[in-house]
Design a protein around this motif. Structure first.
Motif, PDB file in Angstrom:
ATOM      1  N   ARG A 169     -34.648  27.092   1.051  1.00  0.00           N
ATOM      2  CA  ARG A 169     -33.896  28.338   0.943  1.00  0.00           C
ATOM      3  C   ARG A 169     -32.491  28.237   1.533  1.00  0.00           C
ATOM      4  NH1 ARG A 169     -38.385  32.169   3.554  1.00  0.00           N
ATOM      5  NH2 ARG A 169     -39.141  30.169   4.305  1.00  0.00           N
ATOM      6  N   SER A 170     -32.061  27.021   1.908  1.00  0.00           N
ATOM      7  CA  SER A 170     -30.757  26.865   2.558  1.00  0.00           C
ATOM      8  C   SER A 170     -29.779  26.138   1.655  1.00  0.00           C
ATOM      9  CB  SER A 170     -30.912  26.103   3.873  1.00  0.00           C
ATOM     10  OG  SER A 170     -31.380  24.799   3.627  1.00  0.00           O
ATOM     11  N   VAL A 171     -28.501  26.496   1.796  1.00  0.00           N
ATOM     12  CA  VAL A 171     -27.398  25.855   1.071  1.00  0.00           C
ATOM     13  C   VAL A 171     -26.369  25.404   2.096  1.00  0.00           C
ATOM     14  CG1 VAL A 171     -25.565  26.187  -0.615  1.00  0.00           C
ATOM     15  CG2 VAL A 171     -27.776  27.322  -0.953  1.00  0.00           C
ATOM     16  N   ILE A 172     -25.964  24.154   2.033  1.00  0.00           N
ATOM     17  CA  ILE A 172     -24.967  23.612   2.964  1.00  0.00           C
ATOM     18  C   ILE A 172     -23.606  23.621   2.279  1.00  0.00           C
ATOM     19  CG2 ILE A 172     -24.246  21.604   4.300  1.00  0.00           C
ATOM     20  CD1 ILE A 172     -27.166  20.865   4.623  1.00  0.00           C
ATOM     21  N   VAL A 173     -22.633  24.229   2.925  1.00  0.00           N
ATOM     22  CA  VAL A 173     -21.283  24.353   2.383  1.00  0.00           C
ATOM     23  C   VAL A 173     -20.299  23.671   3.337  1.00  0.00           C
ATOM     24  CG1 VAL A 173     -19.448  25.930   1.682  1.00  0.00           C
ATOM     25  CG2 VAL A 173     -21.845  26.517   1.242  1.00  0.00           C
ATOM     26  N   ASN A 174     -19.560  22.714   2.827  1.00  0.00           N
ATOM     27  CA  ASN A 174     -18.548  22.024   3.647  1.00  0.00           C
ATOM     28  C   ASN A 174     -17.155  22.544   3.302  1.00  0.00           C
ATOM     29  OD1 ASN A 174     -20.584  19.198   3.093  1.00  0.00           O
ATOM     30  ND2 ASN A 174     -20.350  20.216   5.065  1.00  0.00           N
ATOM     31  N   LYS A 175     -16.918  23.794   3.667  1.00  0.00           N
ATOM     32  CA  LYS A 175     -15.619  24.411   3.442  1.00  0.00           C
ATOM     33  C   LYS A 175     -15.219  25.201   4.682  1.00  0.00           C
ATOM     34  CE  LYS A 175     -16.034  24.997  -1.593  1.00  0.00           C
ATOM     35  NZ  LYS A 175     -16.022  25.969  -2.727  1.00  0.00           N
ATOM     36  N   ASP A 176     -13.966  25.617   4.710  1.00  0.00           N
ATOM     37  CA  ASP A 176     -13.520  26.503   5.770  1.00  0.00           C
ATOM     38  C   ASP A 176     -14.255  27.830   5.652  1.00  0.00           C
ATOM     39  OD1 ASP A 176     -11.560  27.496   7.850  1.00  0.00           O
ATOM     40  OD2 ASP A 176     -11.078  28.836   6.184  1.00  0.00           O
ATOM     41  N   ALA A 177     -14.845  28.282   6.765  1.00  0.00           N
ATOM     42  CA  ALA A 177     -15.700  29.480   6.730  1.00  0.00           C
ATOM     43  C   ALA A 177     -14.922  30.724   6.319  1.00  0.00           C
ATOM     44  CB  ALA A 177     -16.350  29.685   8.100  1.00  0.00           C
ATOM     45  N   PHE A 178     -13.731  30.913   6.864  1.00  0.00           N
ATOM     46  CA  PHE A 178     -12.943  32.098   6.536  1.00  0.00           C
ATOM     47  C   PHE A 178     -12.605  32.136   5.048  1.00  0.00           C
ATOM     48  CE2 PHE A 178      -8.841  34.186   5.933  1.00  0.00           C
ATOM     49  CZ  PHE A 178      -9.092  35.428   6.500  1.00  0.00           C
ATOM     50  N   THR A 179     -12.172  30.987   4.530  1.00  0.00           N
ATOM     51  CA  THR A 179     -11.813  30.923   3.114  1.00  0.00           C
ATOM     52  C   THR A 179     -13.027  31.170   2.224  1.00  0.00           C
ATOM     53  OG1 THR A 179     -10.091  29.314   3.659  1.00  0.00           O
ATOM     54  CG2 THR A 179     -10.715  29.497   1.342  1.00  0.00           C
ATOM     55  N   TYR A 180     -14.161  30.591   2.602  1.00  0.00           N
ATOM     56  CA  TYR A 180     -15.375  30.753   1.797  1.00  0.00           C
ATOM     57  C   TYR A 180     -15.800  32.221   1.746  1.00  0.00           C
ATOM     58  CZ  TYR A 180     -20.230  30.424   0.291  1.00  0.00           C
ATOM     59  OH  TYR A 180     -21.414  30.596  -0.376  1.00  0.00           O
ATOM     60  N   ILE A 181     -15.826  32.886   2.908  1.00  0.00           N
ATOM     61  CA  ILE A 181     -16.257  34.281   2.950  1.00  0.00           C
ATOM     62  C   ILE A 181     -15.274  35.179   2.212  1.00  0.00           C
ATOM     63  CG2 ILE A 181     -16.674  36.232   4.518  1.00  0.00           C
ATOM     64  CD1 ILE A 181     -17.750  34.190   6.535  1.00  0.00           C
ATOM     65  N   ARG A 182     -13.984  34.893   2.353  1.00  0.00           N
ATOM     66  CA  ARG A 182     -12.970  35.704   1.679  1.00  0.00           C
ATOM     67  C   ARG A 182     -13.076  35.598   0.168  1.00  0.00           C
ATOM     68  NH1 ARG A 182      -7.207  33.324   2.305  1.00  0.00           N
ATOM     69  NH2 ARG A 182      -8.207  31.928   0.802  1.00  0.00           N
ATOM     70  N   ASP A 183     -13.343  34.403  -0.335  1.00  0.00           N
ATOM     71  CA  ASP A 183     -13.365  34.178  -1.779  1.00  0.00           C
ATOM     72  C   ASP A 183     -14.733  34.449  -2.415  1.00  0.00           C
ATOM     73  OD1 ASP A 183     -10.738  33.430  -1.481  1.00  0.00           O
ATOM     74  OD2 ASP A 183     -11.150  31.270  -1.500  1.00  0.00           O
ATOM     75  N   SER A 184     -15.777  34.523  -1.600  1.00  0.00           N
ATOM     76  CA  SER A 184     -17.120  34.703  -2.146  1.00  0.00           C
ATOM     77  C   SER A 184     -17.363  36.160  -2.549  1.00  0.00           C
ATOM     78  CB  SER A 184     -18.173  34.270  -1.122  1.00  0.00           C
ATOM     79  OG  SER A 184     -19.474  34.522  -1.620  1.00  0.00           O
ATOM     80  N   GLU A 185     -17.999  36.353  -3.678  1.00  0.00           N
ATOM     81  CA  GLU A 185     -18.354  37.702  -4.140  1.00  0.00           C
ATOM     82  C   GLU A 185     -19.800  38.050  -3.800  1.00  0.00           C
ATOM     83  OE1 GLU A 185     -17.507  37.833  -8.269  1.00  0.00           O
ATOM     84  OE2 GLU A 185     -15.327  37.660  -8.022  1.00  0.00           O
ATOM     85  N   GLU A 186     -20.509  37.103  -3.191  1.00  0.00           N
ATOM     86  CA  GLU A 186     -21.913  37.310  -2.851  1.00  0.00           C
ATOM     87  C   GLU A 186     -22.025  38.085  -1.539  1.00  0.00           C
ATOM     88  OE1 GLU A 186     -26.000  34.626  -2.466  1.00  0.00           O
ATOM     89  OE2 GLU A 186     -24.026  33.684  -2.369  1.00  0.00           O
ATOM     90  N   LEU A 187     -22.817  39.146  -1.557  1.00  0.00           N
ATOM     91  CA  LEU A 187     -23.021  39.941  -0.358  1.00  0.00           C
ATOM     92  C   LEU A 187     -24.164  39.359   0.470  1.00  0.00           C
ATOM     93  CD1 LEU A 187     -22.723  43.563  -1.817  1.00  0.00           C
ATOM     94  CD2 LEU A 187     -20.974  42.225  -0.641  1.00  0.00           C
ATOM     95  N   VAL A 188     -24.000  39.398   1.787  1.00  0.00           N
ATOM     96  CA  VAL A 188     -25.053  38.916   2.681  1.00  0.00           C
ATOM     97  C   VAL A 188     -25.335  39.991   3.726  1.00  0.00           C
ATOM     98  CG1 VAL A 188     -24.447  36.476   2.385  1.00  0.00           C
ATOM     99  CG2 VAL A 188     -23.417  37.787   4.245  1.00  0.00           C
TER     100      VAL A 188
END
Length: 464
Positions: free
Chosen positions: A438-457
């Motif tokens: 159930r986990s996904v590993i993302v190797n990106k800048d966290a701020f940029t990823y959250i800003r650009d992501s349309e997925e709600l958590v």
């Protein structure tokens, strides 16, 4: 806690560096004494003012909010006053005893090595390359040691400019023109700054500590002073020699030196992309710089030159193969047996054992260890309990090995683990595969990823 040994050792080391520069001929004995008389005056004034505040507070019962800080600075500068006063006493012993004869000023002009325009240009290029390489590597390492916050970058660059400016100013008043001596001191100065890096880190900083702005400013200035002072002095002297003896304009000299710095930026960026570690590159740069000076100015015999080249080749190969970063990280991380150290474009990963337990350190800070039961519960549950039914969670940094099982105590359907450093994500102690479905590993800048992501958590946990 007062740094009696630390403050004394710092003052003695700085005095020895100043004395060596005077003996080499970088400046006169008069300048050397003026410098330390000024330091004596400053520490006396600060110590006296702090003592006056303490006396007023005790005598008249004044409520001074910063009295504890005043007491600390009174003692610290009092120690400095004692040391610099001792230096002052040594200079004037001959006034009271006639045991020593008054020495003549040895501040004499050196002899210049006749070099062709091509050799002067090569010298300028090497100075630019070495200076920029050392600058990039030291700022990288000092960011790791001090926690990587932005003010350290500012204090580093400010200290670098001030130290270089002092060296350039002294160079304009110095009559030393011995280009062999100037280059030899330049090639060895990074070793002094490297020694200061370890010395002052062990003396004034604690493992994992993020120093205050004032401490960071003093720390960076002291570490960088030897290499910055010498590089500023060397560059101005080479420009003067290039113009007077070879008719090379200052603009062209600056362009050549800048080209060396530009190439250094490209080379260091390439090598620090994961090919070599920071201290490996530092040692290689210093060795190659010293070798250039020896082969260009000191060694003329063909057989000896070949022997030097072979020795340097073997020494460089040994540095690359043996990875001295493990030994040097051991000096920085007290009480831990370092087993491996790897530098990435984003930071340093060090593996060590403490009482037989394996730990992972990121930029000198403990990141992953096994018995973190209390810490993992506080990290995860305080955040997770604020959501009634958390199904999607973002975990920024931290340890998958210990944090993931805690998150899975909730009805979570998806976990997004964001770790900018890919190697750190791979080296993370991963639990069994069933927990990772159930986990996904993302190797990106966290701020940029959250800003650009349309997925709600539902929950975002920040564990950098």
């Amino acid at each position: 806690m007062y740094h009696v040994i630390g403050t004394t050792s710092t003052a003695v080391l700085l005095y020895l560096i100043s004395y060596i520069f005077y003996r080499i001929g970088y400046y006169s004995q008069k300048v050397h004494q003026k410098l330390w008389n000024s330091i004596l005056a400053v520490v006396f004034i600060i110590s006296a003012l702090a003592g006056l505040f303490l006396a007023l507070q005790i005598t008249y019962k004044w409520d001074i909010p910063f009295i504890k800080s005043v007491l600390k600075w009174h003692v610290e500068f009092g120690i400095g006053l004692a040391v610099t006063g001792f230096f002052h006493l040594i200079w004037h012993l001959s006034y009271f005893t006639r045991l020593f004869k008054t020495s003549e000023n040895i501040y004499k002009a050196g002899t210049n090595q006749n070099l062709s325009p091509a050799e002067i240009s090569a010298n300028l290029f090497i100075v630019g390359f070495v200076t920029s390489s050392i600058q990039l590597l030291l700022i990288r390492e000092m960011m790791n040691i001090t926690g990587g916050y932005e003010l350290i970058t500012g204090t580093f660059l400010g200290s670098w400019l001030i130290g270089s400016a002092i060296g350039a100013a002294i160079s304009g008043k110095s009559y030393i023109n011995d280009i062999k001596k100037i280059n030899l001191v330049f090639s060895l100065s990074p070793l002094v700054s490297l020694f200061f890096l370890f010395f002052f880190t062990r003396l004034f900083l604690t493992n994992g500590e993020t120093p205050s702005f004032l401490t960071g400013m003093i720390y960076t200035f002291l570490v960088l002073l030897p290499v910055c002072f010498v590089s500023g002095f060397t560059f101005v002297k080479l420009i003067s020699i290039a113009g007077s003896d070879n008719n090379i304009t200052p603009g062209r000299s600056f362009a050549i030196e800048t080209t060396g710095g530009l190439l250094a930026g490209l080379v260091i960026s390439f090598l620090t992309s994961g090919l070599l570690n920071t201290y490996q590159i530092l040692l290689l740069i210093i060795i190659l710089s010293v070798t250039y000076v020896l082969l260009t100015f000191y060694v003329s015999n063909f057989k000896i030159k070949m022997s030097v080249r072979i020795f340097v080749t073997l020494l460089s190969a040994g540095i690359i193969i043996l990875n001295p970063d493990i030994f040097l990280r051991q000096i920085l991380l007290q009480g831990i047996r370092v087993t491996n150290s790897v530098d990435t474009p984003y930071g340093n990963i060090t593996y060590g054992k403490y009482k037989g337990v394996e730990n992972v350190y990121y930029n000198q800070r403990l990141l992953i260890y096994n018995d973190d039961i209390i810490e993992r519960e506080e990290n995860i549950h305080y955040a997770m309990l604020q959501s009634k039914s958390p199904e999607k969670v973002i975990l920024i940094s931290g340890s998958l090995h210990t944090d993931l099982p805690e998150i899975l105590k909730y009805p979570v359907k998806k976990i997004i683990f964001i770790e900018r450093d890919p190697l750190l994500a791979k080296q993370n102690l991963i639990p069994e595969d069933t927990l990772l479905k159930r986990s996904v590993i993302v190797n990106k800048d966290a701020f940029t990823y959250i800003r650009d992501s349309e997925e709600l958590v539902d929950v975002i946990i920040l564990l950098i």
